[in-house]
Scaffold this motif. Sequence first.
Motif, PDB file in Angstrom:
ATOM      1  N   LYS A  87      -4.870   5.309   1.831  1.00 45.22           N
ATOM      2  CA  LYS A  87      -3.970   4.180   1.586  1.00 45.22           C
ATOM      3  C   LYS A  87      -4.496   3.439   0.360  1.00 45.22           C
ATOM      4  O   LYS A  87      -5.696   3.164   0.260  1.00 45.22           O
ATOM      5  CB  LYS A  87      -3.938   3.228   2.777  1.00 45.22           C
ATOM      6  CG  LYS A  87      -3.328   3.821   4.018  1.00 45.22           C
ATOM      7  CD  LYS A  87      -1.840   3.882   3.884  1.00 45.22           C
ATOM      8  CE  LYS A  87      -1.224   4.288   5.217  1.00 45.22           C
ATOM      9  NZ  LYS A  87       0.186   4.574   5.085  1.00 45.22           N
ATOM     10  N   ASP A  99       0.845  -1.196   0.000  1.00 45.57           N
ATOM     11  CA  ASP A  99       0.000   0.000   0.000  1.00 45.57           C
ATOM     12  C   ASP A  99       0.877   1.241   0.000  1.00 45.57           C
ATOM     13  O   ASP A  99       1.966   1.243   0.584  1.00 45.57           O
ATOM     14  CB  ASP A  99      -0.899   0.032   1.231  1.00 45.57           C
ATOM     15  CG  ASP A  99      -2.019  -0.990   1.178  1.00 45.57           C
ATOM     16  OD1 ASP A  99      -2.182  -1.638   0.130  1.00 45.57           O
ATOM     17  OD2 ASP A  99      -2.729  -1.130   2.173  1.00 45.57           O
ATOM     18  N   SER A 125       0.629   5.753   0.348  1.00 43.51           N
ATOM     19  CA  SER A 125      -0.187   6.861   0.849  1.00 43.51           C
ATOM     20  C   SER A 125      -0.245   7.959  -0.203  1.00 43.51           C
ATOM     21  O   SER A 125       0.774   8.326  -0.779  1.00 43.51           O
ATOM     22  CB  SER A 125       0.411   7.431   2.130  1.00 43.51           C
ATOM     23  OG  SER A 125       0.317   6.509   3.168  1.00 43.51           O
TER      24      SER A 125
END
Length: 108
Positions: free
Chosen positions: A18, A2, A4
Motif C-alpha cells: 500500500k 493509498d 495497491s
Amino acid sequence: MDISIKITDRKGQAHEVKVPTDMGLNLMQVIQAYELEPLGTVGMCGGKLMCHTCQCYVQNDVDLPEKREEELGTLSRLLHVKSNSRLSCQIPITPDLEGLEIELAPLF
C-alpha cells in the motif's frame, strides 16, 4: 489516498504494498522503503538515471508517464532490457498507478 502495487522481487516473491499518493514518492523509493531488496541494491545512484539497479518490468497495462529521453538513454545501455522495461526512479506515485504490477530486473 493509498493505492495497491504488486512488486515481484528478484527472488520471485510477490509483495502487495500500500502506497500513499500524496508524499511525492517514486516507485524506486517505495521499493526501498519496504526493503524488498537488500540495502544498496535498488537505486544506487539515488534516482539520477546513472545506474541500472532500479530497472523493472511492467507486467500490466497501467497508465504510466512516457519514457523521457534520459530514461531511454539509460535503458539503451543496460542488460536484460525488454520492451516493458522501465526505471522505477522515473515513475512517480500517482492514483493512476492503482493495481500496477512490476517485476524487478536482474542485477547481472
